[in-house]
Design a protein around this motif. Structure first.
Motif, PDB file in Angstrom:
ATOM      1  N   THR A 171      -0.739  -0.491  -6.300  1.00 39.51           N
ATOM      2  CA  THR A 171      -0.235  -0.969  -5.148  1.00 39.51           C
ATOM      3  C   THR A 171      -0.899  -2.477  -4.595  1.00 39.51           C
ATOM      4  OG1 THR A 171      -1.682  -0.148  -3.436  1.00 39.51           O
ATOM      5  CG2 THR A 171      -0.398   1.617  -4.450  1.00 39.51           C
ATOM      6  N   ARG A 172      -0.264  -3.047  -3.649  1.00 39.56           N
ATOM      7  CA  ARG A 172      -0.505  -4.192  -2.936  1.00 39.56           C
ATOM      8  C   ARG A 172      -1.160  -3.625  -1.593  1.00 39.56           C
ATOM      9  NH1 ARG A 172      -1.274  -9.084  -4.044  1.00 39.56           N
ATOM     10  NH2 ARG A 172      -0.271  -9.987  -5.893  1.00 39.56           N
ATOM     11  N   THR A 173      -2.176  -4.268  -1.477  1.00 46.52           N
ATOM     12  CA  THR A 173      -2.927  -4.065   0.070  1.00 46.52           C
ATOM     13  C   THR A 173      -2.779  -5.191   1.011  1.00 46.52           C
ATOM     14  OG1 THR A 173      -4.936  -3.949  -0.919  1.00 46.52           O
ATOM     15  CG2 THR A 173      -4.146  -2.058  -0.286  1.00 46.52           C
ATOM     16  N   THR A 174      -2.377  -6.400   0.087  1.00 50.81           N
ATOM     17  CA  THR A 174      -2.252  -7.568   0.773  1.00 50.81           C
ATOM     18  C   THR A 174      -1.152  -8.175   0.021  1.00 50.81           C
ATOM     19  OG1 THR A 174      -4.530  -8.008   1.139  1.00 50.81           O
ATOM     20  CG2 THR A 174      -2.860  -9.895   1.025  1.00 50.81           C
ATOM     21  N   ARG A 175       0.059  -8.549   0.835  1.00 45.01           N
ATOM     22  CA  ARG A 175       1.242  -9.213   0.352  1.00 45.01           C
ATOM     23  C   ARG A 175       1.075 -10.330  -0.687  1.00 45.01           C
ATOM     24  NH1 ARG A 175       4.983  -5.882   2.047  1.00 45.01           N
ATOM     25  NH2 ARG A 175       4.619  -4.957   4.144  1.00 45.01           N
ATOM     26  N   LYS A 176       1.625 -10.625  -1.907  1.00 46.62           N
ATOM     27  CA  LYS A 176       1.409 -11.817  -2.811  1.00 46.62           C
ATOM     28  C   LYS A 176       1.204 -12.854  -2.160  1.00 46.62           C
ATOM     29  CE  LYS A 176       2.788 -13.715  -7.313  1.00 46.62           C
ATOM     30  NZ  LYS A 176       3.923 -13.553  -8.170  1.00 46.62           N
ATOM     31  N   GLU A 177       2.498 -13.379  -0.984  1.00 44.14           N
ATOM     32  CA  GLU A 177       2.523 -14.599  -0.506  1.00 44.14           C
ATOM     33  C   GLU A 177       1.221 -14.743   0.433  1.00 44.14           C
ATOM     34  OE1 GLU A 177       5.255 -11.530   1.623  1.00 44.14           O
ATOM     35  OE2 GLU A 177       4.691 -12.193  -0.529  1.00 44.14           O
ATOM     36  N   ILE A 186      -4.454  -6.570  -4.839  1.00 47.01           N
ATOM     37  CA  ILE A 186      -3.889  -5.482  -5.575  1.00 47.01           C
ATOM     38  C   ILE A 186      -5.142  -4.375  -5.495  1.00 47.01           C
ATOM     39  CG2 ILE A 186      -3.021  -4.653  -7.607  1.00 47.01           C
ATOM     40  CD1 ILE A 186      -1.661  -7.312  -8.011  1.00 47.01           C
ATOM     41  N   THR A 187      -4.734  -2.864  -5.149  1.00 39.27           N
ATOM     42  CA  THR A 187      -5.452  -2.045  -5.179  1.00 39.27           C
ATOM     43  C   THR A 187      -5.117  -0.596  -6.003  1.00 39.27           C
ATOM     44  OG1 THR A 187      -5.993  -2.707  -2.958  1.00 39.27           O
ATOM     45  CG2 THR A 187      -6.386  -0.342  -3.560  1.00 39.27           C
ATOM     46  N   VAL A 188      -5.778  -0.058  -6.621  1.00 32.91           N
ATOM     47  CA  VAL A 188      -5.601   1.191  -7.458  1.00 32.91           C
ATOM     48  C   VAL A 188      -6.334   2.397  -6.717  1.00 32.91           C
ATOM     49  CG1 VAL A 188      -6.377   2.297  -9.538  1.00 32.91           C
ATOM     50  CG2 VAL A 188      -6.041   0.041  -9.588  1.00 32.91           C
ATOM     51  N   GLY A 230     -12.405   2.074  -6.767  1.00 33.91           N
ATOM     52  CA  GLY A 230     -13.234   0.736  -6.601  1.00 33.91           C
ATOM     53  C   GLY A 230     -12.978   0.112  -5.225  1.00 33.91           C
ATOM     54  N   GLU A 231     -12.949  -1.181  -5.211  1.00 31.72           N
ATOM     55  CA  GLU A 231     -12.717  -2.180  -3.842  1.00 31.72           C
ATOM     56  C   GLU A 231     -11.468  -2.287  -3.669  1.00 31.72           C
ATOM     57  OE1 GLU A 231     -15.241  -5.485  -3.156  1.00 31.72           O
ATOM     58  OE2 GLU A 231     -16.508  -4.885  -5.018  1.00 31.72           O
ATOM     59  N   GLU A 232     -10.878  -2.285  -2.377  1.00 35.75           N
ATOM     60  CA  GLU A 232      -9.778  -2.756  -2.005  1.00 35.75           C
ATOM     61  C   GLU A 232      -9.506  -4.088  -2.380  1.00 35.75           C
ATOM     62  OE1 GLU A 232      -7.396  -3.940   2.239  1.00 35.75           O
ATOM     63  OE2 GLU A 232      -8.258  -1.792   2.056  1.00 35.75           O
ATOM     64  N   GLY A 233      -8.280  -4.457  -3.091  1.00 31.49           N
ATOM     65  CA  GLY A 233      -7.897  -5.898  -3.337  1.00 31.49           C
ATOM     66  C   GLY A 233      -8.386  -6.254  -4.945  1.00 31.49           C
ATOM     67  N   LYS A 234      -9.107  -5.335  -5.575  1.00 34.13           N
ATOM     68  CA  LYS A 234      -9.553  -5.762  -6.801  1.00 34.13           C
ATOM     69  C   LYS A 234      -9.039  -5.099  -7.900  1.00 34.13           C
ATOM     70  CE  LYS A 234     -12.816  -8.565  -4.842  1.00 34.13           C
ATOM     71  NZ  LYS A 234     -14.151  -8.476  -5.132  1.00 34.13           N
ATOM     72  N   GLY A 235      -7.842  -4.303  -7.571  1.00 33.60           N
ATOM     73  CA  GLY A 235      -7.285  -3.677  -8.662  1.00 33.60           C
ATOM     74  C   GLY A 235      -6.728  -4.238  -9.850  1.00 33.60           C
ATOM     75  N   PHE A 236      -6.556  -5.339  -9.586  1.00 34.45           N
ATOM     76  CA  PHE A 236      -5.893  -6.247 -11.162  1.00 34.45           C
ATOM     77  C   PHE A 236      -7.074  -6.210 -11.999  1.00 34.45           C
ATOM     78  CE2 PHE A 236      -4.495  -9.755 -13.522  1.00 34.45           C
ATOM     79  CZ  PHE A 236      -3.140  -9.426 -13.673  1.00 34.45           C
TER      80      PHE A 236
END
Length: 388
Positions: A171-177, A186-188, A230-236
């Motif tokens: 998922t996204r937890t912060t929008r790409k823009e 991106i978060t898993v 893991g951490e929020e936002g590090k999923g990619f």
């Protein structure tokens, strides 16, 4: 330089083959005709301990590498089950890797033993209709709320969604823009597939009917914080841990299906008599089959090189991508040639090769297109400017 399997690897190969031999062509034909998940085969592989080949030993797995996983999946796909057999197990071999690497001790203890035992079955929610291979452009969004997240979005080509009770969800937890870089935000998650909040619609497709592919509609699904990996936002970056193993496994599955088809074609060519001689006596039959054998063997060498590099912690992106390209193409060509060798009977379901041809196609299409593979190699190996 040793090109042979070790005694331990040979034992793996034979152990898996012994299970596969219990499920013949009629079993897979029925699963295909009924669009029925091969539960009996899945349970037999779980009972044999093969679902945990790459999982940590402390959680019931074997703790082995991608090389051994490749041997398992090659053997599975080699015995008539094709991609139906392989896809029923595939995600266990690479999908949970973010959990193994980035999960907490509590998460690993909670999740991994159930995957190894086959008690939980997971699907992989990554691809989206409007993003495709551009993973950074996914829009499924996880909004923080007390105790966790609320998720809304869509996924496509989610295999085993009809039978899974768990989902590994990107998922996204912060929008790409709004992110500093496209790969950030991106978060898993690994969580229950709550069908009261998730609609799973089967996609009719040309092959592998026994293992479903789906559109997934997620509507305000609550995911507890303890199900975040893991951490929020590090999923990619976590997702990258599983990309090269997946390419290797898809490669060896394509190779195995091609080898199965080639064996069937060679047997038919020896037995089929036309104009008073076996058709295999004609070089027009012999030579294409021999070329298929050579291409399959070459692709196998590349796949094993990629697995060897990965298991030693060395860069293997080019080799894994090349293996996927070569394995998919070699498998497809072998299946196509098998159908042609059978002539009109190649079009009949009785001889299996038409199913193998339909199923092997996916190894050329997924998990990454041949064009992106070639672009990656051109850029990373040959030093060409990025083309996309």
């Amino acid at each position: 330089m040793d090109f042979g399997l070790s005694p331990e690897q040979e034992a793996i190969q034979e152990g898996v083959a012994a299970i596969c031999r219990r499920f013949g062509d009629d079993y897979w034909r029925d699963c295909e005709a009924e669009a029925r998940f091969p539960r009996e085969f899945h349970r037999a592989m779980a009972a044999g301990g093969w679902l945990g080949i790459t999982m940590p030993e402390e959680h019931g797995g074997a703790g082995l590498g991608v090389t051994e996983a490749a041997i398992v999946m090659h053997t599975v796909a080699r015995h008539g089950g094709g991609m139906a057999a392989a896809s029923s197990l595939h995600i266990n071999m690479f999908g949970p890797h973010p959990i193994v690497v980035h999960g907490t001790p509590e998460q690993k203890a909670r999740w991994i033993p159930r995957l190894v035992a086959g008690e939980d079955q997971a699907c992989f929610g990554v691809t989206e209709p409007n993003a495709g291979l551009d993973t950074t452009s996914i829009t499924t969004f996880a909004r923080r709320v007390p105790g966790g997240y609320r998720v809304t979005g869509r996924k496509i080509w989610t295999s085993t969604g009809q039978v899974a009770n768990k989902i590994l969800l990107l998922t996204r937890t912060t929008r790409k823009e709004e992110a500093r870089r496209p790969t950030e935000g991106i978060t898993v998650f690994y969580t229950d597939l709550d069908r009261s909040q998730v609609e799973v619609q089967r996609i009719p497709k040309m092959g592998r009917a026994a293992v479903d592919s789906n559109m997934v509609f997620i509507d305000d699904l609550f995911i507890p914080e303890e199900d975040r990996v893991g951490e929020e936002g590090k999923g990619f970056s976590y997702l990258l841990d599983s990309l090269n193993p997946e390419r290797v496994l898809v490669a060896v599955e394509g190779i195995a299906i091609g080898q199965d088809a080639l064996d069937r074609a060679a047997r038919y060519a020896r037995e089929r008599t036309v104009f008073g001689r076996p058709i295999g006596q004609n070089q027009a039959i012999q030579h294409p089959l021999a070329e298929c054998w050579a291409a399959l063997e070459a692709a196998w060498m590349m796949a094993m090189k990629a697995a060897w590099l990965y298991d030693r912690g060395r860069p293997c992106g080019a080799e894994a991508n090349a293996a996927k390209l070569l394995g998919g193409r070699a498998g497809y060509e072998a299946c196509l040639r098998a159908v042609m060798t059978h002539g009109g009977m190649g079009y009949a379901k009785e001889y299996v090769v038409e199913r193998l041809l339909r199923e092997v196609m996916i190894t050329r299409l997924a998990p990454v297109s041949e064009q992106l593979v070639l672009s990656f190699i051109a850029e990373r190996v040959l030093g060409q400017p990025k083309s996309y």
